[in-house]
Scaffold this motif. Structure first.
Motif: not given
Length: 187
Positions: A154-175
């Motif tokens: 979603h961060h790459r395609t810029e769909r559904v959520v904002t890029r900032s949310l996708a970046e935040f969530c990706g880091v959160l999920d991995v950690l």
């Protein structure tokens, strides 16, 4: 020269504030875990924030949805008698109905896809809560790593959520996924 480097560092931090916030929230979450299956609410929350954006057709709606889930997950971590997973799943059902009434099932990559993802993540969260702690922790970790891939897409395609949310969530999920795995395997 030092002021130029400081400005560059400051600019980088400002540009990557979602990742920094993801690290902060992840550390705070993992430090509160007694066992891995307690991370199940994070799995359910990860689906809800995307569903909120799809149901409202506003990518920015994911951030307020995160705020609501942050409170629910936090309550579950500090109050042993409160399980946020059913509440998050009920909220997701309400959002899906709202989305169908409001926007229908179009575009195909939005509400139907996010609803299916929420169904999978909600089921994983319920399974993790009901399972013994080691199995639950592994389910939580796998679900969060899977959702991190979802975030990346979603961060790459810029769909559904904002890029900032996708970046935040990706880091959160991995950690959190890694932290849950460590907590689970070292109990």
């Amino acid at each position: 020269m030092e002021s130029v480097m400081a400005a560059t560092t400051g600019e980088k931090l400002l540009r990557h504030w979602p990742a920094a916030l993801g690290v902060l929230v992840a550390v705070g979450t993992v430090l509160r875990l007694d066992h891995g299956s307690q991370g199940a609410s994070v799995v359910a929350a990860s689906g809800l924030v995307y569903l909120a954006a799809a149901a409202t057709t506003h990518p920015g709606a994911a951030w307020p949805a995160f705020g609501v889930t942050f409170v629910l997950v936090g309550l579950g971590l500090v109050w042993s008698g409160f399980d946020p997973v059913p509440w998050i799943c009920v909220a997701a059902l309400g959002l899906a109905v709202l989305g169908i009434v409001r926007a229908g099932l179009r575009p195909v990559w939005s509400l139907p896809l996010q609803s299916a993802a929420m169904l999978v993540l909600g089921a994983a969260a319920v399974l993790a809560v009901r399972a013994e702690h080691v199995t639950g922790g592994i389910v939580v970790s796998v679900a969060l790593f899977g959702h991190a891939a979802w975030d990346w897409w979603h961060h790459r395609t810029e769909r559904v959520v904002t890029r900032s949310l996708a970046e935040f969530c990706g880091v959160l999920d991995v950690l959190v996924g890694a932290g849950v795995l460590v907590v689970t395997l070292t109990m």
